[in-house]
Structure formats: C-alpha cells, structure tokens
Design an enzyme around this catalytic site. Structure first.
Site, PDB file in Angstrom:
ATOM      1  N   ASN A  46       0.732  -1.287   0.085  1.00  0.00           N
ATOM      2  CA  ASN A  46      -0.052  -0.157  -0.024  1.00  0.00           C
ATOM      3  C   ASN A  46       0.868   1.311   0.084  1.00  0.00           C
ATOM      4  O   ASN A  46       2.013   1.209   0.542  1.00  0.00           O
ATOM      5  CB  ASN A  46      -1.061  -0.085   1.249  1.00  0.00           C
ATOM      6  CG  ASN A  46      -0.470  -0.038   2.664  1.00  0.00           C
ATOM      7  OD1 ASN A  46       0.398  -1.075   2.530  1.00  0.00           O
ATOM      8  ND2 ASN A  46      -1.073   0.524   3.446  1.00  0.00           N
ATOM      9  N   ASN A  49      -1.195   8.407   0.528  1.00  0.00           N
ATOM     10  CA  ASN A  49      -1.181   9.967   0.379  1.00  0.00           C
ATOM     11  C   ASN A  49      -1.963  10.822   1.284  1.00  0.00           C
ATOM     12  O   ASN A  49      -2.880  10.536   1.770  1.00  0.00           O
ATOM     13  CB  ASN A  49      -1.759   9.815  -1.263  1.00  0.00           C
ATOM     14  CG  ASN A  49      -1.482  11.163  -1.636  1.00  0.00           C
ATOM     15  OD1 ASN A  49      -2.099  12.295  -1.498  1.00  0.00           O
ATOM     16  ND2 ASN A  49      -0.513  11.157  -2.785  1.00  0.00           N
ATOM     17  N   TYR A  52      -6.236  11.420   1.086  1.00  0.00           N
ATOM     18  CA  TYR A  52      -6.623   9.949   1.461  1.00  0.00           C
ATOM     19  C   TYR A  52      -7.153   9.352   0.290  1.00  0.00           C
ATOM     20  O   TYR A  52      -6.932   7.944   0.145  1.00  0.00           O
ATOM     21  CB  TYR A  52      -7.157   9.898   2.472  1.00  0.00           C
ATOM     22  CG  TYR A  52      -6.696  10.224   3.799  1.00  0.00           C
ATOM     23  CD1 TYR A  52      -5.313  10.280   4.192  1.00  0.00           C
ATOM     24  CD2 TYR A  52      -7.632  10.865   4.874  1.00  0.00           C
ATOM     25  CE1 TYR A  52      -4.832  10.587   5.408  1.00  0.00           C
ATOM     26  CE2 TYR A  52      -7.145  11.229   6.146  1.00  0.00           C
ATOM     27  CZ  TYR A  52      -5.712  11.187   6.226  1.00  0.00           C
ATOM     28  OH  TYR A  52      -5.041  11.521   7.490  1.00  0.00           O
ATOM     29  N   CYS A  57      -4.174   0.694  -2.542  1.00  0.00           N
ATOM     30  CA  CYS A  57      -3.810  -0.744  -1.880  1.00  0.00           C
ATOM     31  C   CYS A  57      -2.779  -1.639  -2.446  1.00  0.00           C
ATOM     32  O   CYS A  57      -2.647  -1.602  -3.436  1.00  0.00           O
ATOM     33  CB  CYS A  57      -5.248  -1.258  -1.696  1.00  0.00           C
ATOM     34  SG  CYS A  57      -6.347  -0.424  -1.014  1.00  0.00           S
ATOM     35  N   GLU A  59      -3.018  -4.723  -3.035  1.00  0.00           N
ATOM     36  CA  GLU A  59      -3.416  -5.516  -4.069  1.00  0.00           C
ATOM     37  C   GLU A  59      -3.278  -4.974  -5.664  1.00  0.00           C
ATOM     38  O   GLU A  59      -3.184  -5.563  -6.448  1.00  0.00           O
ATOM     39  CB  GLU A  59      -4.900  -6.080  -3.635  1.00  0.00           C
ATOM     40  CG  GLU A  59      -5.010  -7.012  -2.246  1.00  0.00           C
ATOM     41  CD  GLU A  59      -5.041  -5.896  -1.247  1.00  0.00           C
ATOM     42  OE1 GLU A  59      -5.848  -6.642  -0.132  1.00  0.00           O
ATOM     43  OE2 GLU A  59      -5.013  -4.863  -1.281  1.00  0.00           O
ATOM     44  N   CYS A  94     -10.636  -3.236  -4.144  1.00  0.00           N
ATOM     45  CA  CYS A  94      -9.396  -4.377  -4.588  1.00  0.00           C
ATOM     46  C   CYS A  94     -10.225  -5.684  -5.173  1.00  0.00           C
ATOM     47  O   CYS A  94      -9.850  -6.146  -6.094  1.00  0.00           O
ATOM     48  CB  CYS A  94      -8.336  -4.764  -3.417  1.00  0.00           C
ATOM     49  SG  CYS A  94      -7.579  -3.405  -3.266  1.00  0.00           S
TER      50      CYS A  94
END
EC number: 3.5.4.5
Length: 141
Positions: A46, A49, A52, A57, A59, A94
């Site tokens: 992950n 930033n 947000y 993520c 994945e 994800c």
C-alpha cells in the site's frame, strides 16, 4: 493451486512486500503478491497519500505492476497485514479490480506469522460486476 512450495513462495513474497509499505497516516502496512498464469510472482504494497482518496492498496499495486510487466492472466494472490489474531481480506475496491482479470483466483489471506487461509475470489465477491457485463451481447430494446 496445488504446489505447496509455490504457495510458500507467494506467501513469503507478500510478507516481504508488506515491509515496503508507505503508510505514514494509517500505520497499517499491507503486502500482496500475485501469481501469474505463467508462474511469475509480482508484489505490491500500500502507498498512502496525504489526500487519502489517492491512496493505493497493495493488491491494486501488485496487479498494476503485473500489467505493466505484460501479464494479463492470474491464478492466485496472497495478502497480508499486521493483524495477528484473524485473517483479513482485500477491500471491496481491490476485489473489484481482481475480478477484472477473471473470477477464478485462489486467495491466500495471510497472517504476519506466515499462516494462511485459502479462499477464492468467487467466495469473496459473489455476484460481481465484471467485464462480461460490458462485453456480453447487446441488450434487446
């Protein structure tokens, strides 16, 4: 996925990727490793930033890296975080990204100690919205 050594390698690589996470806000490192149909393992972590919503993520990072490397077919993913007392699955976003590349992924939910639970993307995301909905036959008026 039947090869135990390949599963161990996939799990080990996701644990390693977790150590690379950039998570100064949540302090919640996540690692992922995808197994391509050709047998390559591509990792991701992950990357947070300050804005947000721009956080990515683990994945999705792994899948995007794999795509950049030319992979489009996947068979498995291992995912880990720092929670020790239970298995944690990918977030909904994800899961949606994974389903883009087909529903038949094996998913290994992995604890920090390397123990894992095997499940499937089909189990984690029943009745998904997938490319098949956009690429199927046109609707009749």
């Amino acid at each position: 996925m039947a090869d135990p050594s390949q599963v161990r390698e996939l799990v080990a690589r996701c644990l390693e990727a977790r150590g690379m996470a950039y998570c100064p806000y949540s302090h919640f490192p996540v690692g992922a490793a995808v197994l391509t149909a050709g047998g390559a393992i591509v990792t991701g972590c992950n990357v947070e930033n300050a804005s947000y919503g721009l956080t990515v993520c683990a994945e999705r990072t792994a899948v995007q890296r794999a795509v950049v490397e030319g992979h489009r077919a996947f068979t498995a993913i291992a995912v880990t975080c720092d929670i020790k007392d239970r298995f944690v699955g990918p977030c909904g976003a994800c899961r949606q990204v994974l389903i883009e590349f087909g529903p038949h992924w094996v998913v290994y939910l992995t604890k920090p100690d390397g123990s894992y639970r095997e499940t499937s993307l089909e189990e984690l995301l029943p009745l998904p919205f997938s490319p098949h909905h956009l690429l199927g036959p046109p609707a009749k008026d």
